[in-house]
Scaffold this motif. Structure first.
Motif, PDB file in Angstrom:
ATOM      1  N   THR A 148       1.059  -1.021  -0.175  1.00  0.00           N
ATOM      2  CA  THR A 148       0.104  -0.076  -0.056  1.00  0.00           C
ATOM      3  C   THR A 148       0.991   1.214  -0.297  1.00  0.00           C
ATOM      4  O   THR A 148       0.579   1.903  -0.294  1.00  0.00           O
ATOM      5  CB  THR A 148      -1.432  -0.437   1.846  1.00  0.00           C
ATOM      6  N   LYS A 150       3.631   1.677  -1.251  1.00  0.00           N
ATOM      7  CA  LYS A 150       4.052   2.077  -3.102  1.00  0.00           C
ATOM      8  C   LYS A 150       3.282   2.245  -3.544  1.00  0.00           C
ATOM      9  O   LYS A 150       3.555   2.809  -4.111  1.00  0.00           O
ATOM     10  CB  LYS A 150       4.655   0.583  -3.389  1.00  0.00           C
ATOM     11  N   SER A 151       2.383   2.252  -3.437  1.00  0.00           N
ATOM     12  CA  SER A 151       1.148   2.665  -4.399  1.00  0.00           C
ATOM     13  C   SER A 151       0.075   4.264  -4.253  1.00  0.00           C
ATOM     14  O   SER A 151      -0.108   4.234  -4.656  1.00  0.00           O
ATOM     15  CB  SER A 151       0.066   1.189  -4.334  1.00  0.00           C
ATOM     16  N   PRO A 154       4.583   5.361  -5.528  1.00  0.00           N
ATOM     17  CA  PRO A 154       5.423   4.953  -6.370  1.00  0.00           C
ATOM     18  C   PRO A 154       6.586   5.587  -6.721  1.00  0.00           C
ATOM     19  O   PRO A 154       6.377   7.139  -7.486  1.00  0.00           O
ATOM     20  CB  PRO A 154       4.004   4.852  -7.821  1.00  0.00           C
ATOM     21  N   ALA A 200       6.104   0.262  -8.993  1.00  0.00           N
ATOM     22  CA  ALA A 200       5.609  -0.487  -7.992  1.00  0.00           C
ATOM     23  C   ALA A 200       5.001  -1.821  -8.814  1.00  0.00           C
ATOM     24  O   ALA A 200       5.128  -1.583 -10.227  1.00  0.00           O
ATOM     25  CB  ALA A 200       4.371   0.521  -7.917  1.00  0.00           C
ATOM     26  N   LYS A 203      -1.712  -2.522 -10.612  1.00  0.00           N
ATOM     27  CA  LYS A 203      -3.033  -2.497  -9.926  1.00  0.00           C
ATOM     28  C   LYS A 203      -2.955  -3.720  -9.696  1.00  0.00           C
ATOM     29  O   LYS A 203      -3.691  -4.419  -9.265  1.00  0.00           O
ATOM     30  CB  LYS A 203      -3.915  -1.959 -10.688  1.00  0.00           C
ATOM     31  N   GLU A 206      -0.800  -6.489  -7.526  1.00  0.00           N
ATOM     32  CA  GLU A 206      -1.277  -5.840  -6.624  1.00  0.00           C
ATOM     33  C   GLU A 206      -2.211  -6.127  -5.664  1.00  0.00           C
ATOM     34  O   GLU A 206      -2.651  -7.055  -4.507  1.00  0.00           O
ATOM     35  CB  GLU A 206      -0.685  -3.907  -6.231  1.00  0.00           C
TER      36      GLU A 206
END
Ligand code: HEC
Length: 248
Positions: A148, A150-151, A154, A200, A203, A206
């Motif tokens: 989280t 990192k997102s 990024p 990152a 999506k 992740e």
């Protein structure tokens, strides 16, 4: 005076992690170091929409194992196997040039045989070991929180990484925050989410890992080796472990 200040600061810092731990206990119950030692429910794993070998390992092999692959991985967190992930992390460096006395080795699969035993040897979990609810499995997991982080911050893909923000040297200082220390770590180093210093995860990747964590990290037992694989292993063992001088 200086000593008093130092002690006060140390006390405050430990108090902080202590309070965070207490708050997590209030929200999600006490941690159970043997949570991932229990025999998994095979039926539940077979029905799980996301499973370790099929969905997660390809991502961790591709994006995490390059750093978290071997004995001296950052924070000793080895992500080449699910056992390495459930064992978690340790702040002690494996290779430490200033260490004066021999350290106990911490070889995965060799020096301890259960997650609870690794906890007793100073490893802290990166998965949630409190109550297994979808919320706790994200809130109380260092791994989920690293993704989280990192997102939210990024790195810019394709641009050279400034050295003053990311240190890639082998003997870099490392923090290895336990879950109780994570908020402080994230405040001080908002750009140090995972993968460290690299772009990152997508999506979708992740989401896959987060969904796996939410479900309580289901992993089917490994398939038994086929006969040809076993034969091949025996051949290599014989070749590598010969007694003669040349083999040694
Ligand atoms: C370029 C190398 C690199 C890659 C790739 C990388 N990491 Fe890390 N990882 C690090 C470093 C360095 C640290 C130590 C950070 C610190 O505490 O100072 C770390 C720490 C961690 C920690 C924290 C352990 C603890 O004790 O708090 C977790 C969890 C983690 N990594 C997960 C991942 C995941 C998941 C991936 C893949 C998606 C990944 N890492 C990819 C370098 C990497």
């Amino acid at each position: 005076m200086r000593q008093f200040l130092l002690f006060s600061v140390l006390f405050l810092l430990s108090g902080c992690a202590f309070i965070k731990g207490y708050q997590l206990d209030q929200r999600h119950g006490r941690a159970d170091p043997s949570r991932f030692d229990q025999t998994p429910d095979r039926q539940a794993i077979a029905n799980a929409p996301v499973e370790y070998w099929r969905d997660v390992k390809p991502i961790t092999d591709n994006r995490c194992a390059v750093c978290h692959g071997c004995f001296d991985a950052p924070c000793q967190l080895q992500m080449g196997s699910v056992e390495g992930i459930t064992r978690g992390a340790n702040k002690t460096k494996v290779y430490d040039a200033v260490r004066l006395f021999a350290a106990n080795p911490s070889r995965l699969f060799v020096d301890a045989q259960s997650n609870a035993a690794w906890r007793a040897r100073g490893f802290h979990p990166v998965l949630n070991e409190r109550e297994s609810t979808a919320e706790a499995n994200l809130d109380a997991s260092v791994m989920a929180r690293m993704l989280t982080l990192k997102s939210k911050h990024p790195s810019i893909a394709g641009s050279p990484l400034p050295n003053d923000r990311f240190d890639f040297s082998l003997d870099r200082d490392q923090y290895c925050p336990a879950i109780e220390e994570f908020d402080d770590f994230a405040n001080q180093h908002p750009e140090w989410g995972m993968p460290y210093g690299l772009p990152a995860l997508s999506k979708k990747e992740e989401q896959t890992i987060k969904q796996w964590l939410e479900l309580g990290a289901p992993a089917a037992p490994p398939k038994p080796l086929s006969e040809p694989q076993q034969k091949r292993i025996a051949q290599w063992e014989e070749f590598l472990n010969g007694d003669d001088i040349k083999s040694a």
